[in-house]
Design a protein around this motif. Structure first.
Motif, short mmCIF file in Angstrom:
data_model
loop_
_atom_site.label_atom_id
_atom_site.label_comp_id
_atom_site.label_asym_id
_atom_site.label_seq_id
_atom_site.Cartn_x
_atom_site.Cartn_y
_atom_site.Cartn_z
N HIS A 84 0.96 -0.79 0.01
CA HIS A 84 0.31 -0.07 0.15
C HIS A 84 0.76 1.44 -0.44
CE1 HIS A 84 -4.07 -1.53 2.50
NE2 HIS A 84 -3.60 -2.78 0.61
N PHE A 85 1.56 1.19 0.83
CA PHE A 85 2.92 2.65 0.77
C PHE A 85 3.64 2.87 -0.45
CE2 PHE A 85 6.64 4.32 2.73
CZ PHE A 85 5.82 6.04 3.56
N LEU A 86 4.49 1.90 -1.14
CA LEU A 86 4.47 2.42 -1.89
C LEU A 86 3.75 2.24 -3.30
CD1 LEU A 86 7.42 -1.41 -2.58
CD2 LEU A 86 7.97 0.99 -2.38
N HIS A 87 2.88 1.52 -3.23
CA HIS A 87 1.75 2.07 -4.73
C HIS A 87 1.43 3.81 -4.27
CE1 HIS A 87 -0.19 -1.60 -4.74
NE2 HIS A 87 0.03 -1.75 -5.83
N TRP A 88 1.16 4.66 -3.17
CA TRP A 88 0.94 5.69 -2.35
C TRP A 88 2.63 6.31 -3.10
CZ3 TRP A 88 4.15 8.85 0.91
CH2 TRP A 88 3.25 9.95 1.05
N CYS A 89 3.76 5.90 -2.86
CA CYS A 89 4.86 6.84 -2.72
C CYS A 89 5.14 6.91 -4.47
CB CYS A 89 5.97 5.65 -1.95
SG CYS A 89 6.27 5.92 -0.54
N ARG A 113 -6.22 6.21 5.13
CA ARG A 113 -8.16 6.49 5.98
C ARG A 113 -9.72 6.67 4.57
NH1 ARG A 113 -7.38 10.75 10.58
NH2 ARG A 113 -9.46 10.43 11.19
N ASN A 114 -9.01 7.77 3.64
CA ASN A 114 -9.53 7.60 1.94
C ASN A 114 -9.49 7.42 0.86
OD1 ASN A 114 -12.80 8.21 1.48
ND2 ASN A 114 -11.36 10.53 0.91
N PRO A 115 -8.89 6.31 0.61
CA PRO A 115 -8.39 6.43 -0.43
C PRO A 115 -9.01 5.77 -2.06
CG PRO A 115 -8.80 3.55 0.61
CD PRO A 115 -9.31 4.84 1.58
N PRO A 116 -9.08 6.18 -2.60
CA PRO A 116 -9.35 6.58 -4.50
C PRO A 116 -10.56 5.19 -4.68
CG PRO A 116 -7.28 6.92 -4.59
CD PRO A 116 -6.86 6.23 -3.31
N ALA A 117 -11.58 5.83 -4.61
CA ALA A 117 -12.90 4.31 -5.48
C ALA A 117 -12.19 3.56 -6.09
CB ALA A 117 -14.06 4.78 -5.33
N GLU A 150 -19.05 2.14 1.96
CA GLU A 150 -18.17 3.26 2.76
C GLU A 150 -16.74 2.57 3.21
OE1 GLU A 150 -19.05 6.75 4.56
OE2 GLU A 150 -21.10 7.12 3.58
N TYR A 151 -15.80 2.88 2.95
CA TYR A 151 -14.43 1.90 3.07
C TYR A 151 -13.77 2.87 4.20
CZ TYR A 151 -9.66 0.87 3.58
OH TYR A 151 -8.73 0.44 4.27
N ALA A 152 -13.92 1.87 5.53
CA ALA A 152 -13.87 2.41 7.24
C ALA A 152 -13.17 1.66 7.22
CB ALA A 152 -13.96 2.38 7.07
N LEU A 153 -11.45 2.51 7.98
CA LEU A 153 -10.15 2.07 8.50
C LEU A 153 -10.14 1.74 10.05
CD1 LEU A 153 -6.92 1.61 7.37
CD2 LEU A 153 -6.41 3.37 8.34
N ALA A 157 -6.66 -1.24 12.65
CA ALA A 157 -5.87 -1.62 11.24
C ALA A 157 -4.70 -0.63 11.09
CB ALA A 157 -6.73 -1.48 9.39
N LEU A 158 -5.60 0.96 11.72
CA LEU A 158 -3.92 1.68 11.33
C LEU A 158 -3.30 1.79 13.14
CD1 LEU A 158 -4.20 4.70 10.87
CD2 LEU A 158 -5.29 5.52 12.31
N ARG A 159 -3.26 1.11 13.44
CA ARG A 159 -2.88 0.42 14.43
C ARG A 159 -1.28 0.10 13.54
NH1 ARG A 159 -6.02 0.64 18.48
NH2 ARG A 159 -6.47 -0.96 18.44
N SER A 160 -1.79 -1.47 12.85
CA SER A 160 -0.87 -2.27 12.12
C SER A 160 0.22 -1.26 11.75
CB SER A 160 -1.35 -3.37 11.69
OG SER A 160 -1.38 -3.61 10.34
N LEU A 161 -0.60 -0.03 10.38
CA LEU A 161 -0.52 0.41 9.37
C LEU A 161 1.03 1.16 10.76
CD1 LEU A 161 -1.68 3.35 6.53
CD2 LEU A 161 0.06 3.85 8.49
N PHE A 162 0.73 2.05 11.52
CA PHE A 162 1.76 2.59 12.03
C PHE A 162 3.04 1.56 12.38
CE2 PHE A 162 -0.71 6.11 12.78
CZ PHE A 162 0.18 7.68 12.52
N SER A 163 2.13 0.10 13.11
CA SER A 163 3.67 -0.52 13.21
C SER A 163 4.82 -1.22 12.51
CB SER A 163 2.69 -1.83 14.22
OG SER A 163 3.60 -2.57 14.25
N VAL A 164 3.91 -2.13 11.16
CA VAL A 164 5.00 -2.66 10.22
C VAL A 164 5.10 -1.51 9.37
CG1 VAL A 164 4.45 -3.37 7.64
CG2 VAL A 164 2.80 -4.26 9.78
#
Length: 415
Positions: A84-89, A113-117, A150-153, A157-164
């Motif tokens: 996910h992070f590489l996609h965004w970068c 938290r709000n990726p494109p549809a 609707e997508y909701a993080l 999942a947010l804690r996982s994002l920060f940790s990884v």
């Protein structure tokens, strides 16, 4: 060649991120090549408009993810977050990993938290498919999944994002590829991560739900023993042995076998497994679990109890030889049983309980087994069988204090 898994992503990813969903970068645990033996060399095969250091980014990301191949669940989590992070970068920020600063990472969290549809799919599908003998990106795959409108993080999942990603940047710093860890340098994690008083609620089945689930598994086994005696054994093992789903499947580090049920000099049976953190442990086997094992072995045409060192796969494939290697297959088996139990509960009028059971996952069975046993077994015994690192973790399953707190509040008056 190592880049074969991204061979056809260039045209998929060349369009602006908001208009087209990116393709997956990393294959499954079984299919991912060793990045140390087959390093990335050719930038032309990376997504279109990639940053100048994209090849190095991809190489370091591959090495980091590959290092977690010992645990299928951990591998999947780390692969997802890094991908996910590489996609965004690359596709949104247009920057390489070694140029990401704290403010960039804050922008990424807002994005996650709000990726494109176009980046969100309705369900999980395989990342890659075979086409003319070659593994190519599945056009139906999406980085994010949401079954609802609707997508909701979630906070988990947010804690996982920060940790990884904090671990990932620590790795990059240690390798000399990044100057600092932008996750660790953030001073406003609190605006993303909510604190919580007390302990998280343990997600588990109620006694009524478990009764319906195990009865359903028994009915399925009686109606179609060739297929569902395996289902019944899986349900029993997850509940009675507190197993994690990864402890039932074959991985490069561990292949669960019948011979891992072992008897000691006092006549007590134990099950040997390798769990979280690559730690080996012995789990005490109850008489009821031993009876479940005998039934399962009888259905497979085996002797009632395994011989020392017996190498027969514990959970065999229904077709072909060998043991099950995919946690997805175990999840599918358990989900089928859950769904049948949900239908039975609704037919008998237990609508609310059925609705809650419909939300259950495989891991709830482990939680349920621990929660039931901690009521009448010494917590230290449950702790060791469950593979908990400390008694404090096991204490989370003890509801006495929570129950007493509610009882004391029941008769509070408002008027």
């Amino acid at each position: 060649m190592y880049l074969s898994i991204v061979r056809k992503t260039e045209t998929v990813n060349a369009m602006p991120s908001s208009r087209k969903s990116p393709a997956p970068f990393f294959d499954t645990l079984e299919e991912m090549p060793n990045p140390y033996k087959s390093p990335v060399r050719d930038a032309s095969r990376l997504p279109g408009d990639s940053p100048s250091d994209a090849v190095s980014d991809y190489q370091y990301a591959s090495e980091f993810i590959y290092s977690y191949r010992g645990s299928p669940d951990t591998f999947s989590t780390y692969r997802r977050e890094v991908e996910h992070f590489l996609h965004w970068c690359w596709l949104v920020r247009k920057r390489s990993l070694n140029r990401i600063a704290r403010e960039d990472f804050e922008s990424y969290v807002d994005f996650a938290r709000n990726p494109p549809a176009k980046w969100i799919g309705p369900n999980n599908v395989p990342r890659f498919v075979l086409s003319q003998g070659e593994r190519v990106p599945n056009p139906q795959w999406r980085p994010y999944v949401s079954a609802g409108e609707e997508y909701a993080l979630s906070q988990a999942a947010l804690r996982s994002l920060f940790s990884v990603l904090s671990s990932f940047f620590n790795f990059l710093v240690q390798e000399g590829y990044a100057q600092a860890n932008p996750v660790a340098r953030m001073r406003q994690k609190s605006k993303f991560l909510r604190g919580r008083q007390g302990l998280d609620k343990i997600r588990r089945l109620s006694p009524l739900q478990w009764e319906f689930v195990i009865e359903t598994a028994e009915n399925m086994a009686g109606a179609n023993p060739a297929v569902h005696e395996r289902t019944l054994f899986i349900m029993n093992a997850l509940f009675a042995l507190y197993l994690r789903i990864s402890e039932l499947v074959e991985t490069p580090r561990w292949q669960p076998q019948m011979g891992h049920f072992q008897i000691d000099q006092e006549g007590n049976w134990w099950f040997l497994t390798v769990g979280k953190g690559n730690k080996e442990r012995e789990i005490s086997v109850s008489d009821a679990m031993l009876a479940a094992l005998k039934r399962y072995r009888g259905a497979r045409g085996l002797t009632p109890l395994p011989a020392p060192g017996e190498a027969t796969p514990l959970i065999r494939k229904n077709r072909g030889g060998g043991g099950v290697k995919s946690t997805r297959q175990i999840r599918r088996i358990v989900r089928e049983c859950f769904d049948s139990a949900v239908a039975r509960m609704r037919e008998e009028g237990f609508t609310d309980e059925a609705d809650r059971l419909a939300e259950a996952t495989v891991h709830w069975l482990r939680h349920t087994g621990i929660s039931e046993d901690v009521k009448h077994r010494p917590r230290e015994h449950v702790r060791d069988d469950a593979g908990h690192g400390s008694s404090a973790i096991t204490d989370r399953y003890i509801d006495v204090e929570r129950t007493e707190r509610h009882a004391s509040a029941r008769n509070k008056r408002i008027r």
